[in-house]
Design an enzyme around this catalytic site. Structure first.
Site, short mmCIF file in Angstrom:
data_model
loop_
_atom_site.label_atom_id
_atom_site.label_comp_id
_atom_site.label_asym_id
_atom_site.label_seq_id
_atom_site.Cartn_x
_atom_site.Cartn_y
_atom_site.Cartn_z
N ASP A 137 0.80 -1.23 0.00
CA ASP A 137 0.00 0.00 0.00
C ASP A 137 0.83 1.28 0.00
O ASP A 137 0.36 2.32 0.43
CB ASP A 137 -0.89 -0.02 1.26
CG ASP A 137 -0.09 -0.40 2.51
OD1 ASP A 137 1.12 -0.16 2.51
OD2 ASP A 137 -0.69 -0.93 3.46
N GLU A 159 -0.39 -9.09 -1.18
CA GLU A 159 -0.93 -8.59 0.10
C GLU A 159 -2.17 -7.73 -0.16
O GLU A 159 -2.32 -6.62 0.35
CB GLU A 159 0.11 -7.80 0.91
CG GLU A 159 -0.21 -7.70 2.39
CD GLU A 159 0.82 -6.90 3.18
OE1 GLU A 159 0.97 -5.69 2.92
OE2 GLU A 159 1.46 -7.49 4.05
N GLU A 173 -1.99 4.83 3.29
CA GLU A 173 -1.95 3.42 2.88
C GLU A 173 -3.34 2.83 2.61
O GLU A 173 -3.52 2.08 1.66
CB GLU A 173 -1.23 2.59 3.94
CG GLU A 173 0.28 2.82 4.00
CD GLU A 173 0.69 4.01 4.86
OE1 GLU A 173 -0.22 4.72 5.37
OE2 GLU A 173 1.89 4.26 5.01
N HIS A 250 7.00 4.19 13.86
CA HIS A 250 7.30 5.02 12.70
C HIS A 250 6.09 5.52 11.93
O HIS A 250 6.23 6.36 11.06
CB HIS A 250 8.17 4.24 11.71
CG HIS A 250 7.41 3.24 10.89
ND1 HIS A 250 6.91 2.09 11.41
CD2 HIS A 250 7.03 3.26 9.59
CE1 HIS A 250 6.27 1.43 10.47
NE2 HIS A 250 6.31 2.10 9.35
N ARG A 252 3.12 7.31 10.15
CA ARG A 252 2.87 8.74 9.95
C ARG A 252 1.84 9.29 10.94
O ARG A 252 2.00 10.37 11.50
CB ARG A 252 2.35 8.93 8.52
CG ARG A 252 2.18 10.34 8.06
CD ARG A 252 1.69 10.34 6.62
NE ARG A 252 2.72 9.91 5.70
CZ ARG A 252 3.50 10.75 4.99
NH1 ARG A 252 3.32 12.03 5.09
NH2 ARG A 252 4.42 10.28 4.18
N HIS A 283 13.39 4.35 13.34
CA HIS A 283 13.20 4.40 11.88
C HIS A 283 14.23 5.33 11.27
O HIS A 283 14.83 6.15 11.96
CB HIS A 283 11.79 4.90 11.59
CG HIS A 283 11.28 4.55 10.24
ND1 HIS A 283 11.14 5.46 9.24
CD2 HIS A 283 10.88 3.37 9.72
CE1 HIS A 283 10.66 4.87 8.17
NE2 HIS A 283 10.50 3.60 8.42
N1 UDP Z 1 12.64 -4.15 9.94
C1 UDP Z 1 14.02 -4.23 9.76
N2 UDP Z 1 14.83 -3.49 10.57
C2 UDP Z 1 14.34 -2.67 11.55
C3 UDP Z 1 12.94 -2.60 11.73
C4 UDP Z 1 12.11 -3.34 10.89
O1 UDP Z 1 14.49 -4.97 8.88
O2 UDP Z 1 15.13 -2.03 12.25
C5 UDP Z 1 11.76 -4.93 9.04
C6 UDP Z 1 10.75 -5.77 9.76
O3 UDP Z 1 11.29 -7.02 10.10
C7 UDP Z 1 9.60 -5.85 8.78
C8 UDP Z 1 9.72 -4.55 8.01
O4 UDP Z 1 11.01 -4.01 8.27
O5 UDP Z 1 9.75 -6.92 7.88
C9 UDP Z 1 8.65 -3.60 8.47
O6 UDP Z 1 8.90 -2.36 7.98
P1 UDP Z 1 8.19 -1.07 8.55
O7 UDP Z 1 7.90 -1.27 10.00
O8 UDP Z 1 9.07 0.06 8.16
O9 UDP Z 1 6.88 -0.93 7.67
P2 UDP Z 1 5.40 -1.51 7.74
O10 UDP Z 1 5.45 -3.01 7.81
O11 UDP Z 1 4.70 -0.88 8.89
O12 UDP Z 1 4.82 -1.06 6.45
#
Ligand code: UDP
Length: 425
Positions: A137, A159, A173, A250, A252, A283
């Site tokens: 998204d 997804e 998103e 992280h 928004r 982040h």
């Molecule tokens: N992740 C990572 N390192 C970190 C924090 C998260 O590799 O320091 C990975 C986590 O394992 C997951 C993904 O990043 O697979 C999630 O990303 P994020 O939280 O940025 O985005 P969201 O899933 O909320 O879209």
């Protein structure tokens, strides 16, 4: 794909005749002698990757496409996240085929999306893929779906079907994924709940495959590799068997005061549980990091790191007693690992984890986060899920997704839907 989905049909003598497409989108003729695909005749499938989570979640699809004799996988990195995307792809032995130079320091989501659309559309004109795959998204995913649609290329949405039910949260998103759903030819739902969401919006059942979430495949792959943390505090704490709480923040809608309250709650918990190490993986956004820093300053059992590489992050998460997060992907990974997750949001589109007792919505009030985490830390036996079932997948989603792409191109049979998901990592 089924007979009525085909634009072109091949009879037993190998003569091509025109058929009917439900999508009205051209699909190249099926080859009379399937199975012997030369490098030149392989079908080009473009994967659009903008951010770190997209790289992680599309890596299993790229890997599985790489094992399909009919496919030529073409990874486009849009430039939305740049270096973290390249690093995440490398963790899976992958590289982007194309690195776009999109200007991503743009002031608003609208200008970012239009800039991404222009760049991705240009790359599609150059590479002429037969299929476009987008994930989730993000602005890159929406731009990829729009560019594919405008170019008459079928779009596959990985997804698909996640819904919070609130167009404003998460922003942008929820709006992005609803728009992608309108443009996609094939929807790869990670769960049966996501499939139900799509059906409720009028998506035809014949256009949905339940694959499981590819993040479970990615996590299996990461846990199968040994990588150092490259962080002395984490290495020492891991060796000593000390309890970990992992915190990420992280989103928004949490920027500013809500992230400040998450940090304040973490500080209170750290003072209450001095034997526990609180690892806060900040982040890459500098504004987020600076909001986290001040309340946590000077606490010996708080370790504020930058983003951790994916293999090391998977190792860290697998060691955690409790997770405090507003991330979508990390919620799913925690469920796969049986780590109880407190979700610092008011809504979540990952309801399966809530229903399975693997996660809990706690919002962003300091007192609620402290109370819920205190309960989990005080009573570790209460942690964990139900019957060891992971609602998010079985680690085979990438293969189902690749096969579904083949099905859409008439190069493979339809994959089986995810039936049960009894595996944990
Ligand atoms: N992740 C990572 N390192 C970190 C924090 C998260 O590799 O320091 C990975 C986590 O394992 C997951 C993904 O990043 O697979 C999630 O990303 P994020 O939280 O940025 O985005 P969201 O899933 O909320 O879209």
């Amino acid at each position: 794909m089924g007979e009525d989905h085909r634009q072109w049909l091949v009879n037993t003598t190998g003569i091509v005749c025109i058929g009917v497409s439900l999508y009205g989108i051209p699909v190249r003729p099926r080859r009379a002698s399937q199975g012997a695909w030369s490098a030149a005749s392989r079908r080009a499938v473009s994967l659009v990757v903008g951010t770190r989570p997209e790289a992680i979640k599309l890596a299993p699809v790229a890997t599985a496409l790489g094992q399909c004799d009919w496919a030529r996988c073409h990874i486009i990195s849009t430039g939305q996240h740049g270096a973290p995307v390249a690093e995440a792809l490398r963790d899976f032995g992958l590289d982007a085929d194309v690195q776009l130079r999109t200007a991503c320091d743009l002031p608003c989501v609208g200008t970012l999306t239009s800039s991404l659309l222009r760049e991705v559309a240009g790359e599609f004109r150059r590479a002429r893929p037969e299929l476009v795959v987008v994930q989730g998204d993000t602005s890159s995913a929406l731009a990829g779906a729009m560019a594919g649609f405008f170019a008459g290329i079928p779009v596959v949405h990985v997804e698909a079907g996640l819904r919070s039910g609130d167009l404003a949260a998460p922003f942008p998103e929820e709006g992005n994924r609803r728009q992608i759903a309108q443009l996609a030819s094939l929807h790869l739902a990670p769960t049966w709940t996501a499939r139900d969401n799509l059906l409720a919006e009028g998506t035809a059942a014949s256009r949905i495959v339940v694959t499981g979430n590819t993040v479970v495949d990615a996590l299996h792959c990461a846990l199968g590799q040994s990588a150092p943390y490259n962080d002395q505090v984490l290495e020492a704490a891991d060796r000593s068997g000390r309890a970990f709480v992992v915190v990420t923040a992280h989103r928004r809608e949490n920027w500013g005061a809500p992230i400040g309250r998450i940090a304040a709650a973490t500080a209170t918990l750290a003072r209450t549980y001095p034997q526990t190490l609180f690892v806060v993986a900040a982040h890459m956004n500098p504004a987020v990091r600076s909001t986290l820093e001040q309340p946590l300053y000077g606490l010996a059992n708080v370790h504020l790191t930058g983003p951790v590489g994916y293999i090391a992050f998977a190792r860290l998460l697998a060691r955690a007693s409790v997770l405090i997060t507003d991330s979508g992907g990390v919620q799913e990974e925690a469920a796969a690992l049986g780590v109880p997750a407190l979700v610092t949001r008011d809504t979540t589109e990952r309801t399966e984890g809530l229903l399975a007792g693997l996660s809990r919505l706690v919002g962003t009030r300091e007192v609620d986060i402290v109370t819920a985490a205190g309960t989990l830390l005080g009573e570790p036996a209460a942690a964990g899920g139900v019957n060891g079932v992971n609602p998010y997948g079985d680690g085979r989603a990438g293969h189902r997704a690749a096969q579904a792409c083949g099905w859409l191109l008439d190069a493979a049979p339809r994959p089986q839907d995810l039936i049960v998901s009894p595996l944990r990592c």
